[in-house]
Design a protein around this motif. Structure first.
Motif, short mmCIF file in Angstrom:
data_model
loop_
_atom_site.label_atom_id
_atom_site.label_comp_id
_atom_site.label_asym_id
_atom_site.label_seq_id
_atom_site.Cartn_x
_atom_site.Cartn_y
_atom_site.Cartn_z
N GLY A 200 3.50 -2.41 -16.87
CA GLY A 200 4.54 -1.58 -17.45
C GLY A 200 5.64 -1.33 -16.44
N PRO A 201 6.62 -0.52 -16.77
CA PRO A 201 7.71 -0.24 -15.84
C PRO A 201 7.20 0.28 -14.50
CG PRO A 201 8.23 0.61 -18.02
CD PRO A 201 6.80 0.17 -18.07
N GLY A 202 7.53 -0.43 -13.45
CA GLY A 202 7.22 0.03 -12.10
C GLY A 202 5.84 -0.29 -11.59
N GLY A 203 4.92 -0.77 -12.44
CA GLY A 203 3.59 -1.06 -11.92
C GLY A 203 2.55 -1.30 -12.99
N ILE A 204 1.28 -0.98 -12.64
CA ILE A 204 0.13 -1.16 -13.52
C ILE A 204 -0.11 0.16 -14.24
CG2 ILE A 204 -2.26 -1.94 -13.66
CD1 ILE A 204 -0.39 -3.99 -12.39
N TRP A 205 -0.26 0.10 -15.55
CA TRP A 205 -0.44 1.29 -16.36
C TRP A 205 -1.83 1.34 -16.96
CZ3 TRP A 205 3.60 4.82 -18.36
CH2 TRP A 205 4.80 4.72 -17.62
N CYS A 206 -2.32 2.55 -17.11
CA CYS A 206 -3.59 2.79 -17.79
C CYS A 206 -3.30 3.79 -18.91
CB CYS A 206 -4.64 3.35 -16.84
SG CYS A 206 -6.25 3.61 -17.60
N ASP A 207 -3.46 3.34 -20.14
CA ASP A 207 -3.07 4.14 -21.30
C ASP A 207 -1.58 4.49 -21.16
OD1 ASP A 207 -5.62 4.03 -22.37
OD2 ASP A 207 -6.28 5.74 -21.18
N ASP A 208 -1.23 5.77 -21.13
CA ASP A 208 0.17 6.16 -21.10
C ASP A 208 0.63 6.63 -19.72
OD1 ASP A 208 0.50 5.60 -23.79
OD2 ASP A 208 -0.17 7.59 -24.40
N GLU A 209 -0.16 6.37 -18.70
CA GLU A 209 0.21 6.80 -17.36
C GLU A 209 0.22 5.61 -16.40
OE1 GLU A 209 -2.37 9.84 -16.01
OE2 GLU A 209 -1.71 11.32 -17.50
N ARG A 210 1.14 5.67 -15.43
CA ARG A 210 1.16 4.61 -14.43
C ARG A 210 -0.01 4.81 -13.48
NH1 ARG A 210 6.57 3.43 -11.14
NH2 ARG A 210 5.75 4.99 -9.69
N TYR A 211 -0.82 3.77 -13.39
CA TYR A 211 -2.05 3.83 -12.60
C TYR A 211 -1.79 3.46 -11.13
CZ TYR A 211 -6.41 1.74 -10.81
OH TYR A 211 -7.48 1.37 -10.04
N MET A 212 -0.92 2.45 -10.92
CA MET A 212 -0.62 2.00 -9.55
C MET A 212 0.73 1.30 -9.56
SD MET A 212 -2.78 -0.66 -7.13
CE MET A 212 -4.26 0.35 -7.22
N SER A 213 1.60 1.65 -8.63
CA SER A 213 2.91 1.00 -8.56
C SER A 213 2.76 -0.41 -8.00
CB SER A 213 3.87 1.81 -7.69
OG SER A 213 3.49 1.72 -6.33
N PHE A 214 3.73 -1.25 -8.29
CA PHE A 214 3.74 -2.59 -7.71
C PHE A 214 3.84 -2.53 -6.19
CE2 PHE A 214 5.70 -3.83 -11.96
CZ PHE A 214 4.55 -4.41 -12.44
N VAL A 215 4.56 -1.55 -5.69
CA VAL A 215 4.70 -1.38 -4.23
C VAL A 215 3.33 -1.09 -3.61
CG1 VAL A 215 5.72 0.02 -2.41
CG2 VAL A 215 7.09 -0.61 -4.40
N GLU A 216 2.57 -0.18 -4.22
CA GLU A 216 1.24 0.15 -3.70
C GLU A 216 0.30 -1.05 -3.81
OE1 GLU A 216 -2.55 3.14 -4.57
OE2 GLU A 216 -0.65 3.44 -5.63
N LEU A 217 0.37 -1.74 -4.94
CA LEU A 217 -0.50 -2.90 -5.13
C LEU A 217 -0.23 -3.95 -4.06
CD1 LEU A 217 -2.59 -4.46 -6.84
CD2 LEU A 217 -0.66 -5.29 -8.24
N ALA A 218 1.07 -4.22 -3.79
CA ALA A 218 1.41 -5.22 -2.78
C ALA A 218 0.93 -4.79 -1.40
CB ALA A 218 2.93 -5.44 -2.76
N ALA A 219 1.09 -3.50 -1.08
CA ALA A 219 0.68 -3.01 0.24
C ALA A 219 -0.83 -3.11 0.42
CB ALA A 219 1.15 -1.58 0.41
N ARG A 220 -1.59 -2.77 -0.60
CA ARG A 220 -3.05 -2.78 -0.48
C ARG A 220 -3.61 -4.20 -0.46
NH1 ARG A 220 -5.82 1.73 -4.22
NH2 ARG A 220 -7.61 0.90 -3.04
N LEU A 221 -2.93 -5.12 -1.15
CA LEU A 221 -3.41 -6.50 -1.13
C LEU A 221 -3.03 -7.22 0.16
CD1 LEU A 221 -2.61 -7.62 -4.79
CD2 LEU A 221 -4.87 -7.20 -3.80
N GLY A 222 -1.92 -6.83 0.78
CA GLY A 222 -1.49 -7.48 2.02
C GLY A 222 -1.30 -8.97 1.85
N GLU A 223 -1.91 -9.74 2.71
CA GLU A 223 -1.75 -11.20 2.67
C GLU A 223 -2.45 -11.83 1.47
OE1 GLU A 223 0.29 -12.91 4.65
OE2 GLU A 223 0.83 -10.92 5.39
N ARG A 224 -3.22 -11.04 0.74
CA ARG A 224 -3.90 -11.56 -0.46
C ARG A 224 -3.02 -11.45 -1.71
NH1 ARG A 224 -7.82 -9.32 -2.61
NH2 ARG A 224 -7.71 -7.21 -1.71
N ARG A 225 -1.75 -11.10 -1.52
CA ARG A 225 -0.86 -10.99 -2.68
C ARG A 225 -0.85 -12.31 -3.45
NH1 ARG A 225 2.22 -9.21 1.43
NH2 ARG A 225 3.56 -11.04 1.25
N PRO A 226 -0.97 -12.25 -4.77
CA PRO A 226 -1.15 -13.49 -5.54
C PRO A 226 0.15 -14.28 -5.72
CG PRO A 226 -1.12 -11.60 -7.00
CD PRO A 226 -1.11 -11.05 -5.60
#
Length: 750
Positions: A557-583
């Motif tokens: 969804g807008p800005g990241g990963i959503w769960c139901d009607d709330e943003r669960y994780m931003s794309f920025v956070e997802l990229a930071a936590r995955l590090g070099e494992r970014r797909p």
């Protein structure tokens, strides 16, 4: 003057987002390759031949090389690898070897501390010539005793197509129109002349920044010239300051690269307009004879066309352009019999190559004049004449090839037939002014034909800053490709356009092939449609694995990963936590081609019907195009801004070809080398334009948007020509149709 767009349905009814490159362009820093200025750059200059055809006896560069501040003077002898380049036919030397074949043909080049020094060095290069007979006329060039430009005959390429018995079909005709037509050379008139920079990369390789359409193809050709492994050459070609097809092949980039390789220094080149005119390709001038017949009821029975194109000194895109002319010379119409003959001829004129409309504009002008004349002879309304002679959606293509079923021509006619401009008067006089309303119907092929590079490689990736990147070597030519990529990707994934970044225009990216017309937009649409769900699932899987939540509950969804009607994780956070494992998701699109074995035949077509209202001043002969209405059956509109820009800009190019633009030559020399003597339409000449987008496709059509990049010129030229013919009551046989032509006709009518 303000255009508007009407959508057949609301697939993309939301307003466009602002162009991502708007602020950079308005701020004067769009990042054109030619603007890459560094303090240690050398300046390049190219010595062109003063002769249209001459044998080169000797080249003495010693005096030029001795000039203080000159770092290199190169000729063909300095090229360590391949000395020729070309597309289907490899016939053009990077620098002339044994002879020159047109005025301006590059013979030597200089790299010096300043542009002024480089020009002084050019004057010191001593070239000894032996003049050779020249030929500037295509008919003379094909005679047995004509001067021969290359080892192959001057009749470089010819193709034919026949269907049915035209002689028998002619016997069934009550009306036959047999006419000759002529179309001129046309200049692309891009604002940015050829310019760029080549830099040694410090590891024995070369980086080239130069506006182009296909960085990967240019990389391979330049690497071959320098005898380098292709991985040691990198080409950055985006954005481009105007092209319209004129920068869709190598021009002076290899010479620039050779100078940088020779000197070990960054080298900058920026052609002045006169030299750009000499060296750049032009629209092919053509002579066309058409013979077309219908019966008493207006049914088309046969169509014959003989096409001769002047490709100049080298093949360039000539064979492909001629294929396009042949394929489009019969239009969207059905005949009992067809015979098409086409020839491409070498001359000592300047080079002709790719230009918006790509060979079809010239023959569409001629064909739509034929249709108008036959409709008049049969006393049938010209729109109804076209409608009754249309092919069925599932009929074979113009070369009897298998094509994607398409009813766009019929839909476009239906829409345009109800327009008030067509329902009103079509020819009238208002004091000193003649008015005419004309129409045209054209179809236009999409992408490359059979055997062309129709596939593409792209990639989706999650960048370190959290942006979703679509990576491809496509170049931004001003068509809002960047905006289209962001919009298409966001719509499919369900995120915002601001979450997406287009990373394009570099041979270091996946090889997506050339940007040709709207090919890039169509391929991005196909790529996202094919792999968007897979990419969304991959990101949701990654997010779920980090916190051990059920992946089925997640979506983009807008800005990241959503769960139901709330943003669960931003794309920025997802990229930071995955590090070099970014797909990264590679996408390899197979080419879409007709299964019919006809080289160059196309599989997918779009269509447009258009109306034009012209006003002719009987005192001065001046022609003004007052109004233009376009019904474009091209499928879903990806970018309103891009769509309107393509329609309006292309139509103005077609209008220019009909009313004002021509580039005559005298003994191989262009008679105009700047815009003080070669005139093009301006905003003051632009008509009030209405664009009607017919977005819905036939049920089951999976091919998506048809190209909007070429087709503006394709309908612009024949529509304006037919409106002029309507106003004057006489066919138009040659382009451009100038004020002098108007006055000559009016004087004959008195």
């Amino acid at each position: 003057m303000t255009p508007h767009i009407m959508l057949d349905h609301t697939t993309l009814s939301a307003p466009d987002d602002p162009r991502p490159d708007a602020l950079a362009k308005l701020g004067g820093n769009p990042g054109y390759p030619g603007d890459r200025i560094r303090p240690d750059q050398l300046h390049a200059a190219i010595l062109g031949s003063p002769h249209a055809h001459a044998k080169i006896l000797a080249i003495d560069t010693r005096a030029a090389m001795a000039l203080p501040g000159v770092h290199a003077v190169v000729t063909h002898a300095d090229i360590p690898g391949s000395k020729h380049h070309g597309l289907r036919i490899v016939d053009r030397p990077f620098l002339c070897i044994d002879k020159c074949r047109f005025i301006g043909d590059p013979i030597a080049a200089v790299a010096a501390d300043t542009r002024e020094l480089a020009q002084q060095a050019l004057a010191l290069i001593d070239v000894s010539y032996a003049l050779l007979p020249s030929v500037f006329d295509t008919e003379l060039a094909t005679q047995h005793d004509a001067p021969q430009l290359h080892e192959r005959p001057n009749l470089l390429y010819e193709r034919h197509h026949r269907h049915g018995n035209t002689a028998a079909a002619a016997l069934e005709c009550d009306h036959i129109v047999d006419r000759d037509y002529r179309t001129p050379r046309q200049m692309h008139a891009y604002l940015e002349t050829e310019s760029g920079v080549a830099e040694p990369d410090g590891n024995g390789g070369i980086l080239i920044y130069f506006g182009c359409h296909n960085p990967e193809r240019d990389r391979k050709m330049i690497a071959g010239m320098l005898a380098l492994h292709s991985e040691r050459v990198r080409v950055v070609g985006s954005p481009v300051g105007g092209s319209h097809g004129g920068k869709d092949e190598l021009s002076v980039q290899p010479i620039l690269a050779l100078l940088a390789w020779k000197t070990g220094r960054p080298v900058r080149l920026h052609l002045q307009r006169p030299q750009s005119v000499d060296l750049s390709v032009k629209r092919h001038s053509m002579t066309i004879r058409m013979r077309t017949g219908c019966d008493a009821h207006g049914r088309l029975r046969f169509h014959e066309a003989w096409i001769t194109a002047d490709t100049g000194a080298y093949a360039s895109y000539g064979p492909e352009v001629l294929d396009g002319a042949r394929e489009h010379s019969s239009g969207p119409y059905k005949y009992d019999a067809v015979a098409l003959e086409s020839r491409l001829v070498y001359t000592n004129n300047g080079i002709a190559g790719a230009f918006r409309g790509f060979g079809a504009v010239q023959v569409q002008f001629a064909l739509e004049q034929q249709i108008e004349q036959l409709a008049a002879l049969a006393q049938i309304d010209p729109l109804e004449f076209r409608r009754m002679n249309l092919k069925q959606p599932d009929d074979p293509g113009p070369l009897d090839q298998v094509v994607v079923p398409f009813d766009g021509a019929s839909r476009a006619l239906d829409v345009i037939s109800r327009h008030a401009l067509w329902q009103g008067p079509r020819r009238w006089r208002d004091d000193r002014y003649l008015h005419g309303v004309g129409m045209a119907l054209i179809q236009r092929s999409d992408g490359y034909g059979k055997g062309g590079p129709n596939g593409a490689k792209l990639a989706l990736a999650l960048a370190a800053d959290g942006c979703i990147e679509l990576r491809a070597s496509f170049c931004e030519l001003g068509q809002n490709l960047i905006g289209s990529i962001c919009r298409l990707t966001a719509l499919e994934l369900g995120c915002d356009a601001g979450d997406v970044r287009a990373v394009i225009g570099d041979s270091a990216l996946p090889d997506s092939g050339a940007v040709a017309a709207s090919r890039a937009t169509t391929l991005v649409w196909r790529a996202i449609a094919a792999e968007g769900a897979h990419w969304s699932a991959q990101l949701c899987n990654e997010a779920a694995s980090l916190n051990e939540v059920p992946v089925a509950a997640l979506r983009l969804g807008p800005g990241g990963i959503w769960c139901d009607d709330e943003r669960y994780m931003s794309f920025v956070e997802l990229a930071a936590r995955l590090g070099e494992r970014r797909p990264v998701l590679p996408i390899d699109l197979a080419g879409e081609e007709t299964p019919t074995e006809i080289a160059g035949a196309h599989y997918v077509f779009g269509a447009c019907a258009a109306l034009a209202h012209v006003i002719i001043d009987t005192w001065t002969g001046a022609i003004s195009v007052d109004r233009l209405v376009v019904a474009a059956a091209l499928g879903p509109v990806v970018s309103r801004q891009g769509f309107l820009g393509q329609m309006e800009g292309g139509a103005l190019i077609g209008q220019g070809l009909v009313t004002i633009e021509a580039l005559p030559m005298a003994k191989g020399r262009y008679l105009a080398r700047n815009f003080d003597s070669y005139f093009i339409p301006t905003f003051a000449d632009a008509p009030q334009t209405e664009v009607i987008a017919i977005e819905n496709l036939m049920p089951g059509d999976r091919h998506g948007p048809r190209g909007a990049g070429e087709i503006g010129a394709n309908f612009g030229a024949p529509t304006v020509a037919n409106a002029i013919a309507s106003a004057l009551g006489t066919p138009v046989f040659k382009l451009p149709f100038t004020p002098d032509d108007v006055l000559d006709f009016l004087e004959q009518e008195v």
